[in-house]
Design a protein around this motif. Structure first.
Motif, mmCIF file in Angstrom:
data_model
loop_
_atom_site.group_PDB
_atom_site.id
_atom_site.type_symbol
_atom_site.label_atom_id
_atom_site.label_comp_id
_atom_site.label_asym_id
_atom_site.label_seq_id
_atom_site.Cartn_x
_atom_site.Cartn_y
_atom_site.Cartn_z
ATOM 1 N N PHE A 27 -2.281 2.083 -6.817
ATOM 2 C CA PHE A 27 -3.249 1.227 -6.143
ATOM 3 C C PHE A 27 -2.491 0.295 -5.195
ATOM 4 N N VAL A 28 -2.943 0.206 -3.957
ATOM 5 C CA VAL A 28 -2.205 -0.530 -2.939
ATOM 6 C C VAL A 28 -3.096 -1.546 -2.247
ATOM 7 N N ALA A 29 -2.450 -2.522 -1.608
ATOM 8 C CA ALA A 29 -3.170 -3.517 -0.820
ATOM 9 C C ALA A 29 -3.660 -2.885 0.484
ATOM 10 N N SER A 30 -4.571 -3.552 1.153
ATOM 11 C CA SER A 30 -5.206 -2.988 2.342
ATOM 12 C C SER A 30 -4.199 -2.709 3.455
ATOM 13 N N LEU A 32 -1.175 -1.750 3.245
ATOM 14 C CA LEU A 32 -0.456 -0.514 2.958
ATOM 15 C C LEU A 32 -1.370 0.685 3.137
ATOM 16 N N ALA A 33 -2.615 0.546 2.743
ATOM 17 C CA ALA A 33 -3.558 1.656 2.852
ATOM 18 C C ALA A 33 -3.828 2.022 4.306
ATOM 19 N N ASP A 34 -3.749 1.057 5.233
ATOM 20 C CA ASP A 34 -4.025 1.341 6.643
ATOM 21 C C ASP A 34 -2.998 2.297 7.239
ATOM 22 N N ASP A 35 -1.737 2.172 6.827
ATOM 23 C CA ASP A 35 -0.677 3.013 7.384
ATOM 24 C C ASP A 35 0.389 3.232 6.317
ATOM 25 N N PRO A 36 0.072 4.026 5.281
ATOM 26 C CA PRO A 36 0.982 4.123 4.136
ATOM 27 C C PRO A 36 2.343 4.687 4.479
ATOM 28 N N TYR A 37 2.423 5.575 5.477
ATOM 29 C CA TYR A 37 3.710 6.195 5.781
ATOM 30 C C TYR A 37 4.537 5.370 6.759
ATOM 31 N N GLY A 38 3.985 4.284 7.252
ATOM 32 C CA GLY A 38 4.735 3.436 8.169
ATOM 33 C C GLY A 38 4.955 2.045 7.639
ATOM 34 N N THR A 39 4.735 1.845 6.341
ATOM 35 C CA THR A 39 4.813 0.518 5.741
ATOM 36 C C THR A 39 5.824 0.524 4.596
ATOM 37 N N GLU A 40 6.604 -0.531 4.504
ATOM 38 C CA GLU A 40 7.507 -0.673 3.366
ATOM 39 C C GLU A 40 6.686 -0.948 2.102
ATOM 40 N N PRO A 41 7.090 -0.449 0.927
ATOM 41 C CA PRO A 41 8.314 0.341 0.704
ATOM 42 C C PRO A 41 8.108 1.843 0.857
ATOM 43 N N VAL A 42 6.863 2.269 1.138
ATOM 44 C CA VAL A 42 6.580 3.699 1.149
ATOM 45 C C VAL A 42 7.362 4.420 2.238
#
Length: 225
Positions: A27-30, A32-42
């Motif tokens: 479960f992630v914050a908003s 991170l959910a908007d751009d999961p592959y361009g956001t740390e730590p993902v």
């Protein structure tokens, strides 16, 4: 959503690896959910898009249909010798081309910047993954994972390691360790292996269950980070 190996409580009160796969969720914050592959730590994680798509089936090669490989601790696995280049690995596997190649750029936040470093070659025909390190500036074979569902059969002191029930293999290793036949070490994820041999019994998903696979390492692989 994902799946992970179950952990069960043994009769002596310790957690042990079970033989089933259980669902899990992240479960992630908003933001991170908007751009999961361009956001740390993902952004620094392995991209799930690098993984092979699963059509919904989990075929497991019958034990009698698997070729038998030998292995020399810290030196070789079947035809693969530690220190080989990626080209030599492919040639040793009868020219099999990697189904998937994985690697990374030195600075994930800057995306495709700098030299791309090859870290893994997945060979679906042979049922193995070759892992590389860069001790001398070029990729060299440092570890081999033998796939649980499709890989060749290898044995340790008469104990077949691949495609078996994970809890059964773990119990056999623990019994031998209790009899002072060897020391037992625990790797990441609870992987068990005899001390000093660079071999760890791992788990691979096969639908709603897990089966055993193994990783064989060159000396120092566990410490190279």
């Amino acid at each position: 959503m994902g799946a992970t190996q179950e952990q069960v409580l043994s009769s002596d009160g310790h957690l042990r690896r079970g033989d089933r796969a259980r669902t899990e969720a992240l479960f992630v914050a908003s933001e991170l959910a908007d751009d999961p592959y361009g956001t740390e730590p993902v952004i620094a994680w392995r991209d799930v898009r690098d993984e092979s798509a699963n059509p919904g089936a989990w075929p497991v090669r019958a034990l009698e249909d698997r070729p038998s490989w030998g292995w020399s601790p810290l030196q070789s696995v079947g035809p693969l010798r530690f220190g080989m280049t990626p080209q030599q690995v492919a040639a040793a596997l009868d020219g099999d081309a990697p189904a998937v190649r994985r690697g990374h750029f030195p600075w994930p936040v800057y995306q495709e910047s700098g030299q791309w470093y090859l870290t893994e070659d997945q060979f679906d025909g042979a049922g193995v993954t070759a892992h590389y390190w860069y001790e001398e500036g070029i990729p060299a074979l440092g570890a081999v994972t033998v796939h649980g569902r499709t890989g060749p059969q290898l044995a340790f002191d008469g104990l077949e390691l691949i495609g078996r029930t994970v809890s059964e293999i773990g119990a056999a290793l623990e019994r031998r360790a209790e009899n002072d036949e060897f020391g037992l070490v625990i790797g990441c994820g609870g992987d068990l292996g005899p001390d000093g041999l660079g071999m760890y019994v791992r788990a691979a998903r096969a639908g709603d269950t897990v089966i055993s696979e193994a990783r064989f390492c060159a000396e120092g692989w566990e410490d190279h980070g």
